[in-house]
Design a protein around this motif. Structure first.
Motif, PDB file in Angstrom:
ATOM      1  N   TYR A 210       0.914  -1.285   0.027  1.00  0.00           N
ATOM      2  CA  TYR A 210       0.132   0.177   0.022  1.00  0.00           C
ATOM      3  C   TYR A 210       0.886   1.196  -0.160  1.00  0.00           C
ATOM      4  O   TYR A 210       1.913   1.063   0.459  1.00  0.00           O
ATOM      5  CB  TYR A 210      -0.961   0.020   1.324  1.00  0.00           C
ATOM      6  N   VAL A 211       0.412   2.408  -0.577  1.00  0.00           N
ATOM      7  CA  VAL A 211       0.884   3.752  -0.332  1.00  0.00           C
ATOM      8  C   VAL A 211      -0.280   4.436  -0.032  1.00  0.00           C
ATOM      9  O   VAL A 211      -1.117   4.746  -0.543  1.00  0.00           O
ATOM     10  CB  VAL A 211       1.428   4.220  -1.675  1.00  0.00           C
ATOM     11  N   GLY A 212      -0.110   4.779   1.427  1.00  0.00           N
ATOM     12  CA  GLY A 212      -1.295   5.487   2.180  1.00  0.00           C
ATOM     13  C   GLY A 212      -2.642   4.346   2.058  1.00  0.00           C
ATOM     14  O   GLY A 212      -2.463   3.005   2.535  1.00  0.00           O
ATOM     15  N   LYS A 213      -3.636   4.723   1.734  1.00  0.00           N
ATOM     16  CA  LYS A 213      -4.884   3.959   1.553  1.00  0.00           C
ATOM     17  C   LYS A 213      -4.964   3.137   0.204  1.00  0.00           C
ATOM     18  O   LYS A 213      -5.857   2.330   0.170  1.00  0.00           O
ATOM     19  CB  LYS A 213      -6.006   4.535   1.806  1.00  0.00           C
ATOM     20  N   HIS A 214      -3.835   3.438  -0.808  1.00  0.00           N
ATOM     21  CA  HIS A 214      -3.795   2.967  -2.026  1.00  0.00           C
ATOM     22  C   HIS A 214      -3.194   1.642  -2.166  1.00  0.00           C
ATOM     23  O   HIS A 214      -2.105   1.751  -1.957  1.00  0.00           O
ATOM     24  CB  HIS A 214      -3.505   4.093  -3.124  1.00  0.00           C
ATOM     25  N   TYR A 215      -3.890   0.713  -2.840  1.00  0.00           N
ATOM     26  CA  TYR A 215      -3.512  -0.796  -2.827  1.00  0.00           C
ATOM     27  C   TYR A 215      -2.628  -0.840  -3.947  1.00  0.00           C
ATOM     28  O   TYR A 215      -3.040  -0.343  -5.294  1.00  0.00           O
ATOM     29  CB  TYR A 215      -4.750  -1.621  -2.945  1.00  0.00           C
ATOM     30  N   LYS A 216      -1.506  -1.075  -3.990  1.00  0.00           N
ATOM     31  CA  LYS A 216      -0.377  -1.406  -5.120  1.00  0.00           C
ATOM     32  C   LYS A 216      -0.080  -2.715  -5.325  1.00  0.00           C
ATOM     33  O   LYS A 216       0.395  -3.131  -6.421  1.00  0.00           O
ATOM     34  CB  LYS A 216       0.998  -0.691  -4.780  1.00  0.00           C
ATOM     35  N   GLY A 217      -0.422  -3.635  -4.484  1.00  0.00           N
ATOM     36  CA  GLY A 217      -0.249  -5.040  -4.637  1.00  0.00           C
ATOM     37  C   GLY A 217       1.297  -5.743  -4.699  1.00  0.00           C
ATOM     38  O   GLY A 217       1.557  -6.733  -5.228  1.00  0.00           O
ATOM     39  N   GLY A 218       2.162  -4.786  -4.270  1.00  0.00           N
ATOM     40  CA  GLY A 218       3.596  -5.311  -4.067  1.00  0.00           C
ATOM     41  C   GLY A 218       4.034  -6.048  -2.790  1.00  0.00           C
ATOM     42  O   GLY A 218       3.222  -6.668  -2.129  1.00  0.00           O
ATOM     43  N   TYR A 219       5.086  -5.874  -2.555  1.00  0.00           N
ATOM     44  CA  TYR A 219       5.640  -6.681  -1.624  1.00  0.00           C
ATOM     45  C   TYR A 219       5.830  -6.096  -0.056  1.00  0.00           C
ATOM     46  O   TYR A 219       5.104  -6.593   0.826  1.00  0.00           O
ATOM     47  CB  TYR A 219       7.107  -7.180  -1.849  1.00  0.00           C
ATOM     48  N   SER A 220       6.749  -5.250   0.064  1.00  0.00           N
ATOM     49  CA  SER A 220       6.863  -4.419   1.258  1.00  0.00           C
ATOM     50  C   SER A 220       7.457  -3.032   0.975  1.00  0.00           C
ATOM     51  O   SER A 220       8.077  -2.873  -0.113  1.00  0.00           O
ATOM     52  CB  SER A 220       7.981  -5.172   2.173  1.00  0.00           C
ATOM     53  N   ASP A 221       7.326  -2.121   2.006  1.00  0.00           N
ATOM     54  CA  ASP A 221       8.030  -0.977   1.717  1.00  0.00           C
ATOM     55  C   ASP A 221       9.690  -1.120   2.287  1.00  0.00           C
ATOM     56  O   ASP A 221      10.198   0.102   2.293  1.00  0.00           O
ATOM     57  CB  ASP A 221       7.509   0.200   2.579  1.00  0.00           C
ATOM     58  N   HIS A 222      10.138  -2.059   2.345  1.00  0.00           N
ATOM     59  CA  HIS A 222      11.588  -2.216   2.898  1.00  0.00           C
ATOM     60  C   HIS A 222      11.951  -3.494   1.975  1.00  0.00           C
ATOM     61  O   HIS A 222      11.433  -4.463   1.640  1.00  0.00           O
ATOM     62  CB  HIS A 222      11.526  -2.771   4.422  1.00  0.00           C
ATOM     63  N   PHE A 223      13.327  -3.509   1.701  1.00  0.00           N
ATOM     64  CA  PHE A 223      14.004  -4.435   1.079  1.00  0.00           C
ATOM     65  C   PHE A 223      14.745  -5.106   2.106  1.00  0.00           C
ATOM     66  O   PHE A 223      14.887  -4.796   3.298  1.00  0.00           O
ATOM     67  CB  PHE A 223      15.252  -4.037   0.219  1.00  0.00           C
ATOM     68  N   PRO A 224      14.726  -6.651   1.868  1.00  0.00           N
ATOM     69  CA  PRO A 224      15.304  -7.466   2.980  1.00  0.00           C
ATOM     70  C   PRO A 224      16.844  -7.110   3.074  1.00  0.00           C
ATOM     71  O   PRO A 224      17.490  -6.612   2.102  1.00  0.00           O
ATOM     72  CB  PRO A 224      15.230  -8.875   2.485  1.00  0.00           C
ATOM     73  N   VAL A 225      17.507  -7.459   4.024  1.00  0.00           N
ATOM     74  CA  VAL A 225      19.107  -7.609   4.218  1.00  0.00           C
ATOM     75  C   VAL A 225      19.331  -8.949   4.622  1.00  0.00           C
ATOM     76  O   VAL A 225      18.571  -9.816   5.238  1.00  0.00           O
ATOM     77  CB  VAL A 225      19.634  -6.648   5.416  1.00  0.00           C
ATOM     78  N   TYR A 226      20.508  -9.327   4.212  1.00  0.00           N
ATOM     79  CA  TYR A 226      21.065 -10.837   4.353  1.00  0.00           C
ATOM     80  C   TYR A 226      22.707 -10.783   4.798  1.00  0.00           C
ATOM     81  O   TYR A 226      23.228  -9.941   4.391  1.00  0.00           O
ATOM     82  CB  TYR A 226      20.699 -11.720   3.642  1.00  0.00           C
ATOM     83  N   MET A 227      23.146 -11.839   5.319  1.00  0.00           N
ATOM     84  CA  MET A 227      24.424 -12.147   5.704  1.00  0.00           C
ATOM     85  C   MET A 227      24.705 -13.592   5.068  1.00  0.00           C
ATOM     86  O   MET A 227      23.835 -14.578   5.448  1.00  0.00           O
ATOM     87  CB  MET A 227      24.754 -11.825   7.085  1.00  0.00           C
ATOM     88  N   ILE A 228      25.915 -13.935   4.642  1.00  0.00           N
ATOM     89  CA  ILE A 228      26.513 -15.145   4.384  1.00  0.00           C
ATOM     90  C   ILE A 228      27.420 -15.648   5.429  1.00  0.00           C
ATOM     91  O   ILE A 228      28.416 -14.959   5.673  1.00  0.00           O
ATOM     92  CB  ILE A 228      26.949 -15.209   2.768  1.00  0.00           C
ATOM     93  N   LEU A 229      26.986 -16.718   5.894  1.00  0.00           N
ATOM     94  CA  LEU A 229      27.969 -17.332   6.847  1.00  0.00           C
ATOM     95  C   LEU A 229      28.582 -18.745   6.053  1.00  0.00           C
ATOM     96  O   LEU A 229      27.830 -19.419   5.417  1.00  0.00           O
ATOM     97  CB  LEU A 229      27.477 -17.798   8.136  1.00  0.00           C
ATOM     98  N   ASN A 230      29.711 -19.093   6.555  1.00  0.00           N
ATOM     99  CA  ASN A 230      30.106 -20.311   5.852  1.00  0.00           C
ATOM    100  C   ASN A 230      30.921 -21.181   7.264  1.00  0.00           C
ATOM    101  O   ASN A 230      31.565 -20.733   7.979  1.00  0.00           O
ATOM    102  CB  ASN A 230      31.453 -19.924   5.077  1.00  0.00           C
ATOM    103  N   LYS A 231      30.664 -22.401   7.185  1.00  0.00           N
ATOM    104  CA  LYS A 231      31.242 -23.374   8.073  1.00  0.00           C
ATOM    105  C   LYS A 231      32.189 -24.409   7.209  1.00  0.00           C
ATOM    106  O   LYS A 231      31.790 -24.924   6.507  1.00  0.00           O
ATOM    107  CB  LYS A 231      30.026 -24.217   8.741  1.00  0.00           C
ATOM    108  N   LYS A 232      33.529 -24.316   7.987  1.00  0.00           N
ATOM    109  CA  LYS A 232      34.437 -24.978   7.236  1.00  0.00           C
ATOM    110  C   LYS A 232      35.104 -26.162   8.205  1.00  0.00           C
ATOM    111  O   LYS A 232      34.791 -25.927   9.475  1.00  0.00           O
ATOM    112  CB  LYS A 232      35.577 -24.131   6.604  1.00  0.00           C
TER     113      LYS A 232
END
Length: 320
Positions: A298-320
């Motif tokens: 949504y943007v205000g009361k208007h439906y846009k049908g998208g995902y979110s107003d934020h992008f995700p963040v991520y981290m890569i871990l490795n186990k050796k």
């Protein structure tokens, strides 16, 4: 049940955080301010729109870090979920139902009824302990409740890791007017870290969340500097990149912060590889003056049908 698990690249694993913008069910809750999110409200939050949101968020979650690991993320912190029911619906949705996810969630006293949660692949992570820390302010004779802070301790590929999931107070009333609340939240997280380290001084800790502040803000700097932490998000924000936009300016409110022992070269230990913003093209507004910004529900009361107003963040871990 058969899980369609992909072979991962070595032992690389994704840890992610995603503010999924008001994942409410369609039912009225007498205890919270969710009047905007039901079929008869001005927003017309229908079962069709709800299911569309679940499908899209599920698709986004399933692909975070896939380029680096060739599989779904092992751990995902979430913000802006209404209740346990919406988590169950999300995990049963089209793009997540094949994966062995479980979750940790507690209802908070937040007046809007939104909480944080931790999703985890139960083949890779097992919970040893979970706890919430109620966070509120006494303002002019009443208690102003905000989202709880969630602590989950568990075995991640047989190594003990602590996760602290946050959604700090917003800037809705102005950055300067609300800054003290986020500095108080930072101090509270410091208290939780101290509590964890009483039993294990060398504990591995991952702090994630929507901090409603940037890596350079006083609250985040306070937390990082006082606790000797590493914030890989400091180098990611730029004039044309972040996780959310306000008045055409990027912010990087969504962050993952870690203790320095994720850099230790110990055998069979999870080590830090990289961190990034998951801003794939399908998550972006594809045209108009907001092109390239998060494709919102949504943007205000208007439906846009998208995902979110934020992008995700991520981290890569490795186990050796």
């Amino acid at each position: 049940m058969k899980f369609n698990l992909f072979k991962s690249k070595t032992n690389k694993q994704t840890v992610a955080f995603y503010n999924i913008e008001n994942l409410f069910d369609i039912y009225k809750d007498e205890l919270t301010r969710d009047l905007d999110f039901n079929p008869t409200s001005e927003k017309r939050w229908t079962i069709k729109r709800y299911n569309n949101k679940l499908r899209k968020i599920g698709y986004a979650v399933s692909n975070i870090g896939r380029k680096e690991t060739n599989t779904h993320p092992a751990i995902i912190g979430l913000a802006e979920i209404e209740n346990e029911a919406v988590i169950k619906d999300l995990l049963a949705s089209k793009h997540l139902k094949e994966y062995p996810y479980s979750y940790v969630h507690y209802d908070s006293k937040d007046e809007r009824g939104i909480d944080v949660a931790l999703l985890y692949d139960r083949k890779k992570f097992s919970v040893l302990h979970s706890e919430i820390f109620e966070f509120s302010f006494h303002t002019e004779g009443y208690i102003d409740h905000t989202r709880d802070i969630l602590w989950v301790k568990g075995l991640f590929l047989n190594e003990e890791i602590n996760f602290i999931v946050n959604h700090w107070p917003s800037r809705r009333s102005g950055n300067n007017e609300t800054e003290h609340k986020r500095k108080a939240a930072a101090a509270y997280v410091e208290m939780i870290i101290s509590k964890i380290k009483v039993d294990k001084p060398d504990a591995k800790i991952i702090i994630m969340g929507d901090f409603n502040d940037d890596p350079s803000s006083k609250s985040v700097r306070q937390l990082v500097n006082n606790q000797g932490l590493f914030n890989p998000m400091e180098t990611l924000i730029s004039i044309d990149r972040g996780t959310t936009v306000h008045n055409f300016e990027w912010n990087l409110f969504d962050q993952i912060i870690i203790t320095h022992n994720f850099f230790e070269r110990k055998a069979k230990s999870l080590r830090y590889v990289k961190a990034d913003i998951y801003d794939a093209d399908f998550l972006k507004q594809f045209d108009g003056k907001y092109k390239g910004t998060p494709y919102r529900t949504y943007v205000g009361k208007h439906y846009k049908g998208g995902y979110s107003d934020h992008f995700p963040v991520y981290m890569i871990l490795n186990k050796k």
